[in-house]
Design a protein around this motif. Structure first.
Motif, short mmCIF file in Angstrom:
data_model
loop_
_atom_site.label_atom_id
_atom_site.label_comp_id
_atom_site.label_asym_id
_atom_site.label_seq_id
_atom_site.Cartn_x
_atom_site.Cartn_y
_atom_site.Cartn_z
N LYS A 130 0.86 -1.18 0.00
CA LYS A 130 0.00 0.00 0.00
C LYS A 130 0.89 1.24 0.00
O LYS A 130 1.71 1.43 0.90
N GLY A 131 0.79 2.03 -1.08
CA GLY A 131 1.65 3.19 -1.22
C GLY A 131 1.29 4.31 -0.26
O GLY A 131 0.22 4.33 0.35
N GLY A 132 2.23 5.27 -0.14
CA GLY A 132 1.97 6.43 0.73
C GLY A 132 3.18 7.33 0.79
O GLY A 132 4.19 7.12 0.09
N HIS A 133 3.12 8.30 1.66
CA HIS A 133 4.20 9.27 1.82
C HIS A 133 5.37 8.63 2.58
O HIS A 133 5.16 7.97 3.60
N SER A 161 1.44 3.15 5.46
CA SER A 161 1.67 2.39 4.23
C SER A 161 2.02 0.94 4.56
O SER A 161 2.28 0.60 5.72
N ILE A 162 2.02 0.11 3.54
CA ILE A 162 2.56 -1.25 3.63
C ILE A 162 3.65 -1.32 2.57
O ILE A 162 3.37 -1.33 1.37
N PHE A 216 14.91 -5.55 -10.25
CA PHE A 216 14.21 -4.97 -9.11
C PHE A 216 13.65 -3.63 -9.58
O PHE A 216 14.41 -2.70 -9.85
N LYS A 217 12.34 -3.54 -9.68
CA LYS A 217 11.71 -2.31 -10.15
C LYS A 217 10.62 -1.89 -9.17
O LYS A 217 9.73 -2.68 -8.85
N GLY A 218 10.71 -0.65 -8.70
CA GLY A 218 9.67 -0.16 -7.80
C GLY A 218 9.92 1.28 -7.38
O GLY A 218 11.02 1.62 -6.93
N GLY A 219 8.94 2.11 -7.54
CA GLY A 219 9.05 3.49 -7.11
C GLY A 219 9.68 4.39 -8.14
O GLY A 219 10.58 3.98 -8.88
N ASP A 220 9.21 5.66 -8.19
CA ASP A 220 9.74 6.66 -9.13
C ASP A 220 10.11 7.97 -8.45
O ASP A 220 10.57 8.89 -9.11
N ALA A 221 9.89 8.05 -7.13
CA ALA A 221 10.17 9.30 -6.42
C ALA A 221 10.91 9.01 -5.12
O ALA A 221 10.82 7.91 -4.56
N VAL A 242 8.08 8.85 -2.02
CA VAL A 242 6.83 8.11 -2.18
C VAL A 242 7.08 6.62 -2.08
O VAL A 242 7.92 6.07 -2.81
N ILE A 243 6.38 5.97 -1.15
CA ILE A 243 6.41 4.50 -1.08
C ILE A 243 5.46 3.97 -2.15
O ILE A 243 4.28 4.36 -2.17
N PRO A 244 5.93 3.11 -3.05
CA PRO A 244 5.07 2.66 -4.14
C PRO A 244 4.05 1.61 -3.68
O PRO A 244 4.18 1.02 -2.61
N ASP A 245 3.05 1.42 -4.53
CA ASP A 245 2.05 0.38 -4.25
C ASP A 245 2.60 -1.03 -4.45
O ASP A 245 2.17 -1.97 -3.79
N SER A 246 3.53 -1.16 -5.40
CA SER A 246 4.02 -2.51 -5.71
C SER A 246 5.47 -2.47 -6.19
O SER A 246 5.99 -1.41 -6.59
#
Length: 445
Positions: A229-232, A239-240, A274-279, A282-286
């Motif tokens: 679960k994404g979030g700040h 988040s998760i 390993f791919k995840g997140g763009d910022a 920001v914690i990504p959703d997946s």
């Protein structure tokens, strides 16, 4: 004529006949043993070498990925047409299968792969890849040129063939299992044995390496999507975090070999994606991770597959995430181990010795690389070997799958002559009884 004189005359004639047969047999044997050297001399002629080099460079400039080898197969067919060699096309989507010899049994096969890799070439030279993001970074352009060279040698000496050589210009070796599709097409049903090679930077040009039994590993790929679960990033408690979960997964996957496998049973699990997140905040959703797993025995390979899925889903769950795992078994079939037939290996060493001298043959150790040539060996006795490329006094060549990969074109005559010699000699000599493909070695190592 008296009975005694008649018997004496018959005895003399019998001795003369035996002498002639013995002489003829000796000449025939010598002629057979001279084939490898004759073929190598033929392949090393300037015009012959230039022709092979030209073909290799044309293919190198226009690399095509698996099952997309339209122009490459067109070039192959054009060269076969010039030689007057009959062929079947298409085989396994873009493959070409040619025939030289009597058209009758026995049948022996030679194989070359034609596909390139999704790599941007970094070598600056006149014949650099003209297709952005694609490159012949594993030498398949050289393999194809050498098989065409072998075809030309065989066609020039077709009267010496006591059977038929099947020439397999195969698509999609790089993970797509083109060899499996060639087998499914049925074009090799009558083939008794098959030979394949791969250029290698580990040995000098003019040297070859192989071994009896398991030589390369079984191989599979996996990809996992870990959902959280994404979030700040400043408020992780809301988040998760799938990145944290993926990190635990990767550490646990490394323990499958270090803590669950027998140290004497070679296995590999590597996470290479390993791919995840763009910022940054920001914690990504997946997160998506992926990699490869390898082993020399079917039992170990299947156990690795089972445990990879268990570890990914369980560790994700511990971190409150969900995970799905895909092994791509349809699009990227698992490669079996590459297992060389015992009698073919013995035969290969004999032919190699006659061409290059036994000092230029090396018994290699098993390595964890994989080859879809193994699909042929599941059904047919097969022999796979490495052809050296290094040149003394020159910078060391990079290994396969590098954007700086280069081919020493001086090795092309050796590959062409050796492949043609193996096929010709196989058809001329009494063929050994082969063990059932792979069964003898399936659960070793």
């Amino acid at each position: 004529m008296s009975f005694c004189k008649w018997v004496s005359l018959i005895s003399i004639l019998h001795l003369l006949d035996s002498s002639l047969i013995s002489c003829s047999s000796s000449q025939s044997s010598n002629g057979v043993s001279q084939i490898p050297q004759r073929f190598l001399n033929f392949a090393q002629r300037d015009g012959f070498v230039d022709w092979m080099v030209g073909i290799r460079r044309k293919i190198h400039e226009h690399p095509e990925l698996g099952f997309e080898e339209i122009e490459t197969s067109k070039l192959v067919r054009a060269e076969l047409d010039k030689m007057g060699v009959s062929y079947k096309y298409p085989v396994a989507v873009t493959g070409v299968v040619g025939y030289v010899g009597t058209g009758q049994p026995p049948f022996v096969a030679l194989r070359a792969d034609m596909d390139a890799l999704p790599i941007q070439e970094m070598v600056e030279w006149e014949h650099k890849s003209k297709i952005p993001g694609k490159m012949h970074a594993c030498g398949h352009d050289a393999h194809t040129a050498m098989l065409l060279g072998a075809t030309k040698l065989l066609k020039e000496h077709e009267e010496e063939l006591k059977g038929t050589v099947v020439l397999v210009f195969q698509p999609a070796e790089e993970g797509r299992g083109g060899a499996k599709k060639v087998m499914e097409a049925g074009v090799l049903d009558n083939v008794e044995a098959i030979f394949g090679l791969h250029v290698a930077n580990r040995w000098e040009s003019g040297k070859v390496a192989s071994k009896e039994g398991p030589m390369l590993a079984a191989s599979g790929t996996f990809e996992a999507k870990i959902h959280g679960k994404g979030g700040h990033a400043a408020l992780p408690q809301f988040s998760i975090d799938p990145i944290l979960a993926a990190s635990h997964v990767i550490v646990s996957l490394q323990q499958l070999v270090s803590r669950e496998a027998d140290p004497l049973d070679s296995q590999v699990v590597t996470v290479a994606k390993f791919k995840g997140g763009d910022a940054f905040n920001v914690i990504p959703d997946s997160v998506t991770i992926g990699g490869t797993f390898r082993a020399f025995s079917s039992e170990s390979f299947n156990q690795l597959k089972k445990r990879i899925e268990q570890v990914i889903t369980s560790q994700a769950s511990v971190q409150r995430c969900n995970a799905t795992v895909d092994f791509f078994e349809e699009g990227r079939p698992f490669f079996p181990p590459t297992v060389n037939d015992k009698e073919l290996h013995r035969f290969f060493k004999n032919v190699t010795g006659e061409m290059l001298g036994m000092e230029n043959y090396e018994e290699t150790q098993p390595v964890m690389g994989a080859e879809d040539f193994a699909f042929y060996q599941e059904a047919k006795p097969g022999l796979f070997y490495f052809l050296g490329m290094e040149k003394e006094g020159h910078p060391r060549l990079e290994g396969g799958h590098s954007p700086y990969f280069r081919v020493n074109e001086g090795s092309l005559p050796y590959g062409a002559a050796l492949q043609a010699s193996l096929a010709t000699r196989y058809l001329l000599e009494p063929r050994p009884l082969h063990s059932s493909p792979q069964k003898s070695y399936k659960d070793e190592l």
